[in-house]
Design an enzyme around this catalytic site. Structure first.
Site, PDB file in Angstrom:
ATOM      1  N   PHE A   1      38.756 106.818  54.744  1.00 17.06           N
ATOM      2  CA  PHE A   1      39.864 105.856  54.686  1.00 17.06           C
ATOM      3  C   PHE A   1      41.079 106.568  54.102  1.00 17.06           C
ATOM      4  CE2 PHE A   1      42.720 102.729  53.058  1.00 17.06           C
ATOM      5  CZ  PHE A   1      42.661 101.706  53.980  1.00 17.06           C
TER       6      PHE A   1
ATOM      7  N   ASP B   1      42.822 113.763  49.457  1.00 19.00           N
ATOM      8  CA  ASP B   1      43.333 112.402  49.267  1.00 19.00           C
ATOM      9  C   ASP B   1      42.691 111.826  48.002  1.00 19.00           C
ATOM     10  OD1 ASP B   1      43.663 109.647  49.246  1.00 19.00           O
ATOM     11  OD2 ASP B   1      43.323 109.383  51.390  1.00 19.00           O
TER      12      ASP B   1
ATOM     13  N   LYS C   1      47.610 104.232  43.727  1.00 18.07           N
ATOM     14  CA  LYS C   1      46.739 103.334  42.963  1.00 18.07           C
ATOM     15  C   LYS C   1      46.952 103.435  41.446  1.00 18.07           C
ATOM     16  CE  LYS C   1      43.096 102.379  46.339  1.00 18.07           C
ATOM     17  NZ  LYS C   1      43.007 100.935  46.378  1.00 18.07           N
TER      18      LYS C   1
ATOM     19  N   THR D   1      65.128 106.541  52.571  1.00 16.97           N
ATOM     20  CA  THR D   1      66.126 105.979  51.662  1.00 16.97           C
ATOM     21  C   THR D   1      65.669 106.050  50.211  1.00 16.97           C
ATOM     22  OG1 THR D   1      67.040 104.504  53.332  1.00 16.97           O
ATOM     23  CG2 THR D   1      67.440 103.917  51.045  1.00 16.97           C
TER      24      THR D   1
END
Lengths: 506, 506
Positions: A228, A334, A365, A390
């Site tokens: 994931f 990750d 997280k 931005t």
């Protein structure tokens, strides 16, 4: 802050008389009978939190039901687990609208680091610099604030993984991964092109505008089965957790390698597991060499989380690092869910003993902000405005992460998590012996509190746990996953173990 | 707050004597000589802001240079425009580290709504509910806070575009657009499948996990040449602004339709422009009918912003709405840059006089939070966890948007922007007559302060504007774009016009 503490304490110690509270008693606990006492003399890390769960109603209770019904008119509530009152939540405990207070070992899908209403974070959140960051949000790439280097150096970068000294900030785990993927693609094409000083060709520029090769290259990111990495279009193309995450969304034709399917207990099946990991590495190498859209990077979680808490050995990850080096493919780790202390190291990949660091490490997280770390200057694209947007992150959240880092250091919370994790794992092993059908494939030994097991009636267990005052999450098809905060101590582990025992007995 | 105001005022009224400040004088101004005075009796919307720009050094000055050099070691500063001191920035004015104070008509790439250090936002930012939102960030889809419906209803949803009464919250403009695209794909496949109650097939579920059709369908989002919709992988596939935004990043093979290439002045070329818009609509229809991966939605900006401030007529947009209805394709209006008052309407698409609302409207930037509005219940996917992620937005930023909305209402800022925009446009027309080589294709009449023109020496103009105390941005290849805040008044327009005149004369 003092008045907030008083309010919370009072509301918990004086439940409304109308609904008789069920005060859950502790069986596993030793001397500690007050929240002010610690574990065997260890001071409580969150002195003023409740002494234990309080259950006053079924969950959801009447007030929660009413509020959920109202919210559902304007916001999708079908994934709602529990409506919370964060004003009444404290430390490891989450409160709802009906006076129920639960020990929270899910922690907002593993994203609350140091407790609800943490006083140190409260100070950071009410500081003048936080107010300025909230109301004067800069476009960081164009108009960074004067103290941005300070905020980075004393915060995000002070905990940078070894060998990585730069950061690109983002806004969520999905965002962090996609930014890392973009950096990987630009790096790969730059190498193919012959270096940073080689200009783009007309053909590249023109074809990029119509989404065609060579400007939009036929390259890929290799990920693993059950991985994931997020749910935006690029990250979702590397996510392989469940159909419900992916159905109906167009995806890139990128390769997935098998993730080791290990047998438990790991020590008993050492040889088989080693062979399985070798098989996965070999298949990964084959995909790197042969996939029609060559991988610019391999991305992997140290522990596959949403996919069911799947582990692999440090040797597997070292093998993967070696493979990526061999084939000149970037290695992205990750750490969105594993990072920031939960595994008993600040970064989970510290468990691996790598010879050379990952090329990029992504985080979100528990950092409460997001981005990717890197060390190689060549991962900065060769021109400005290539990696740009931005906001490029959020100084307010970066200031909060700095306060989180300081709290982790002040209370030695990574060490606490390693220690509490070992205690909890031992307790779960005892429970697993007593209830072998309830706790299967217990895993996460030596990985702090990042612990999980398989349950043949997982959803029922999670539901019943609420009734005994514990908020737990699942992962994959049948795993119960524990994701407590870093202030989770042995006394909380005792409460969790006794709650689980009740559920298993029911 | 009072002390902050004093600090700012003092630092501006008493410049350090070491470097003599150039106080820029006003030529166009009428009676107003103090920041406390307004325009022709109109009260100042930001009473305590500086009276005008202050230039003490070349930009970047010595302190800024030192800080930029330091930052560049850990953060990419090649796109840096100006390092800011937000503690000294106030209202329409941005300060740097060397005591320079510039009138800011770029406003963090169009994302500051009601002025730096706005006192009303300061109150919201220092409220207990903000502190809680900062430190107790929920996973909104699972554990929303008890007052989330309130925050939505009194904030984000109180300004929902007509016909749209629901929202899905996100974190950035790119994120908002991708979430809308995902909703569009799920809606389209649900229709093809025969409704919300038809279950996914085994083939769909299995193929989704390998990123193949039918689970990962061969569908697309249609966008327009020069469009900008973000820089994540899905949004970037619909972005067609510049090669530097897209080069080296894999993209979906999605269709782009021509955006009308209008001739200026619009009134003089009415017939040609109408024909051009018809041509674009016809080609759009052809793409909808014939593209190999059928579009689930058409996405468009009311005014193409990053792509160079390109306009089309309300008739064109009505035509597009009709086309999407005819072919049962969703119509997504990307109001990330145009939304929240800048065009003299709260949402720019209110200028079009649509018969039926867009299917989805995305927002970010001046909202300081992000997401998409929708009205059709069928745009909620048929099962939970399909449109989902850990944070699903940020209550802290939603609380801020509510304060922004209240400030806009209190000061009637949409009306102010319409009025100031008309005044500014008229002034620019006069300047364009005096300097026809400097201001070409002036555009944005009747669109509030959302004004732009083409300049043959654009980058030089932007650079020189800093020297006369004005911070302006560009868009596309040669456009100067004005993106002042909603508190921009006629006195500020005067300062801008006189500054531009100085630049043009130089």
């Amino acid at each position: 802050m003092a008045s907030l503490l008083r309010t919370v304490t009072r509301s918990i110690s004086r439940p409304a008389s109308r609904i008789a509270p069920i005060r859950l008693q502790r069986h596993y606990a030793s001397a500690a009978t007050s929240a002010l006492a610690g574990d065997n003399g260890t001071p409580a890390l969150f002195p003023d939190e409740p002494t234990g769960p309080i259950i006053r109603t079924v969950i959801p209770g009447p007030k929660s039901k009413e509020a959920i019904e109202r919210l559902s008119k304007v916001f999708d509530t079908r994934s709602l687990n529990m409506m919370a009152n964060y004003g009444q939540s404290y430390g490891n405990y989450i409160a709802d609208l009906d006076g129920n207070v639960l020990l929270d070992v899910y922690a907002q899908i593993a994203s609350i680091p140091v407790g609800y209403n943490n006083p140190s974070l409260q100070l950071a959140a009410t500081s003048p610099e936080m107010a300025s960051a909230i109301i004067n949000r800069p476009a960081l790439g164009n108009f960074p604030q004067h103290d941005w280097a300070d905020i980075l150096e004393t915060g995000i970068l002070s905990v940078a993984p070894k060998g990585l000294n730069q950061v690109f900030t983002g806004q969520s785990g999905s965002d962090a991964n996609e930014l890392a993927y973009k950096a990987a693609f630009m790096y790969r094409r730059q190498q193919e092109r012959g270096g940073a000083n080689v200009e783009f060709t007309e053909a590249e520029m023109n074809s990029s505008m119509t989404n065609q090769s060579p400007g939009a290259p036929q390259l890929s990111i290799l990920s693993f089965k059950k991985a994931f990495h997020g749910r935006l279009f690029g990250s979702l193309s590397t996510t392989r957790s469940k159909p419900i995450h992916k159905l109906d969304i167009p995806a890139f034709d990128w390769p997935q390698a098998p993730f080791p399917d290990l047998k438990y207990p790991l020590d008993e099946y050492a040889a088989e597991n080693q062979a399985e990991e070798q098989r996965c590495l070999a298949e990964t190498e084959l995909l790197i060499k042969s996939w029609h859209a060559p991988p610019a990077a391999v991305v992997i979680e140290p522990i596959q989380s949403e996919g069911g808490d799947n582990h692999a050995s440090p040797a597997f990850f070292r093998g993967l690092r070696a493979l990526t080096k061999k084939h000149n493919v970037l290695f992205i780790v990750d750490e969105v869910q594993t990072g920031v202390g939960a595994t008993g190291k600040f970064w989970a990949h510290e468990h691996w003993g790598l010879d050379s660091p990952p090329d990029m490490v992504t985080f979100s997280k528990k950092a409460q902000t997001a981005g990717y770390y890197f060390g190689n200057d060549d991962l900065r694209p060769n021109k400005p405005y290539r990696q740009f947007n931005t906001w490029m992150g959020d100084p307010a959240r970066a200031i909060l992460f700095r306060a989180i880092i300081q709290e982790i250091a002040r209370l030695d919370l990574v060490q606490n998590t390693a220690k509490t994790g070992a205690y909890l794992y031992a307790g779960l092993q005892r429970l697993a012996e007593a209830f072998p059908n309830e706790i299967q494939h217990l895993r996460g030994k030596g990985q702090g509190t990042f612990i999980a097991w398989d349950s043949p009636r997982r959803d029922e267990v999670l539901r019943k746990a609420k009734g005994v005052g514990i908020n737990i999450g699942g992962s994959g098809e049948k795993a119960v996953r524990l994701r407590p905060m870093l202030i989770f101590q042995e006394k909380h582990a005792d409460l969790l173990l006794e709650g689980l025992e009740k559920v298993f007995k029911s």
